[in-house]
Design an enzyme around this catalytic site. Sequence first.
Site, PDB file in Angstrom:
ATOM      1  CG  HIS A   4       0.863  -3.367  10.632  1.00 58.98           C
ATOM      2  ND1 HIS A   4      -0.286  -3.026   9.975  1.00 58.98           N
ATOM      3  CD2 HIS A   4       1.303  -4.497  10.028  1.00 58.98           C
ATOM      4  CE1 HIS A   4      -0.527  -3.908   9.009  1.00 58.98           C
ATOM      5  NE2 HIS A   4       0.424  -4.812   9.022  1.00 58.98           N
ATOM      6  CG  LEU A  14       2.212  13.175   5.740  1.00 57.80           C
ATOM      7  CD1 LEU A  14       3.178  14.104   6.451  1.00 57.80           C
ATOM      8  CD2 LEU A  14       0.954  13.921   5.325  1.00 57.80           C
ATOM      9  CG  ASP A  42      -4.603   2.613   7.683  1.00 56.49           C
ATOM     10  OD1 ASP A  42      -3.422   3.027   7.751  1.00 56.49           O
ATOM     11  OD2 ASP A  42      -4.897   1.415   7.633  1.00 56.49           O
ATOM     12  CG  HIS A  67      -4.498  -0.549  10.610  1.00 52.45           C
ATOM     13  ND1 HIS A  67      -3.797   0.058   9.602  1.00 52.45           N
ATOM     14  CD2 HIS A  67      -3.677  -1.500  11.104  1.00 52.45           C
ATOM     15  CE1 HIS A  67      -2.611  -0.494   9.493  1.00 52.45           C
ATOM     16  NE2 HIS A  67      -2.519  -1.441  10.381  1.00 52.45           N
TER      17      HIS A  67
END
Lengths: 424, 310
Positions: free
Chosen positions: A181, A65, A307, A234
Amino acid sequence: MSDLLIENVRLIDPAAGLDTHGALLVRHGKIADLGGNLGRPDGVETIDGGGAVLCPGLVDMRVALGEPGFEYRETIASAAQAAAAGGITTLAALPDSAPAIDDPALVYLLRSRGEATGSLTILPYAAITRGCRGEEMAELGLLREAGAVAFTDGKRAIASSQLMRRVLSYARAFGGRIVQHPEDPSLAEGGAATEGELATRLGLPGIPLIAEAILVARDIRLARLTGGALHVAHISTAETVELIRRAKEEGLDITCDTAPPYFDLNETALGDYRTYAKLSPPLRPEADRRAIAAALVDGTIDAIASDHQPRDADDKRLPFAQASAGGAGLATLLGVTLAQTHGGRLGLPAAIALLTCRPARLLGAGAGTLSRGAPADLCLFHPDRIWQVVAGKLPGKAQNTPFDGRALEGRVLGTWKAGKRVFA
Amino acid sequence: MQSQKHLLAIEGMYPPEIGQLLDLAESYALLNRSGKTQRDLLRGRTLINLFFEDSTRTRTSFELAGKRLGADVINMSVSASSVNKGETLLDTATTLNAMQCDLLVVRHDQSGAPALLAQKVDASVINAGDGTHEHPTQALLDALTIRRRRGRLDGLIVAICGDVTHSRVARSNIYLLTTMGCSVRLIGPPTLIPAGIERLGIDVFHDMDKGLHGVDIVMMLRLQRERMTKGLVPSAREYFRFYGLDAARLAKARPDALVMHPGPMNRGVEIDSAVADDPARSLIREQVEMGVAVRMAVLDTLGRRQRRNV
């Protein structure tokens, strides 16, 4: 709140297996009815959808954000604006802000800041480790109790196998997945592009492709050992797809998402040191892009997330290796995903499922479906209408799109949050 | 760079463009030896040497080249560590535009930095070495040196030896030499040969004796000390044992093989003094001389192009 009838639309709700021409009725901000023949109830505002698709508001499960800590890149208000323009009504916010979301009070804060926008539900991730530093475990139980949907250290991988083992194990007591990640930090250190001919030509430090699979292979084994719930964020390589496919066949509780750049772009987008195409993980060779696109079709990939990583011009107008990695993605999430359906391989309902009910289910959120009585979070889009992505003209603050110049078919016409129109 | 405003890379240049630059440089080499200078070609033009990385040799070479053509030459050294790098780079571009700089020579420790600057400045940008990307004028001067000695480039076998991964000189030379018809070999330990380089039309050897067999030109690269602290090679003595060039190893190449080095040399690490200083085999001194001639040719060519485009 006025009541609303959206008619002459193609209603698609993958969670209910619904794909039909019809209308949807909103009363008191909630979905009152939907289907083929609702008539014209009295005293209700009517919108003619013109045959466009009406689906649940999108659920974006991976968004940075900018706030708190990086307001120069993006604020919650500007992210909400971009999200609404992208048809997104619910997003999961990464915790690697400044401060990191590693305290229950911050989880409450993010949730209420989302509500205050009036257009967006923010589902906070909480940090796995204090300060997302990868050292001491954060208070996962208290964070979960405060409303954290899952745990992650954001764009930082948990490097220590011992720590990863412990958090996968400990988090089981409270629910909430461990979101990783997937990049071996020592192999990735200092890297700016995927290792190979292109990085060599550009003189950029490379990260070998296998940096991803190595960590994923480790984490799968740790999930097996602990019985923990792992989500790999991702994913971007063919080998990772294979590893996850096998882990799922084995029945392990392992899920994954990918982001539009990894099925729409390959490493050649780096071209003449285009820093907007500098992402983490870096863009991959074409063979990997194809594998990711195929994994969307065969169901190995559970969700598509934007993402979204907002950056400002000063973060990006640097020599490539020094530029900050990350791309803006809220406004282009739907359009780039729809590009996969135009080729005919990915069906439209399947594409919408990857953007709505499937991520919602992973996050344990009620959103992402058109059920009667649920808040009317809706996205109306035209699947064929053409527009062009132009950095500098995107909604919201962050303009660092890796898709600059890309022509897309599929445009959001309207977004509703709890029955209120938040984008037109 | 036929129609281009800048010289940022050798990659993508065509044989006739390279040939023209070398021919022009050759004439400047003769002129320089004769002691005459061309003082008016760049008269009234401003050349700025913008060096974010120290390099006395390259900077001096460009300075001399600019002065011999009559340009006003200014040296700007910017220590990359003392400033916020990104801001400086683009702020510098603004400053240079205000100064009406015509020719900008840039050395930077980041790959792609001159290309970034070229997007923002009005001047013609000459890449004087960027990170591990390219060093075009070095490759041109190497080619000129070889061509003067051997009369041609086509058909020669050139071995580039050492730390290819971190070498912009190696990359520029690979593009230039393969474009001009040389057969190029890379020799070095696997940790210093970058991934995917075999796709640039070269052959890789890890055994130096084998790699040198039949070679016309042995081009040595500098090995920085930091490669040892980072664990890419264990020690200087081990490196010299397997990849250092001494007389015995040079004997594996053709009997008339010539030795080159872009400088500065690490004597005893990649090259033995006896080889480096042997006037019959070493072209190192001549490389420096050709450096000035090549840079004059580049400045002259870009300067003419500017006048045409005004």
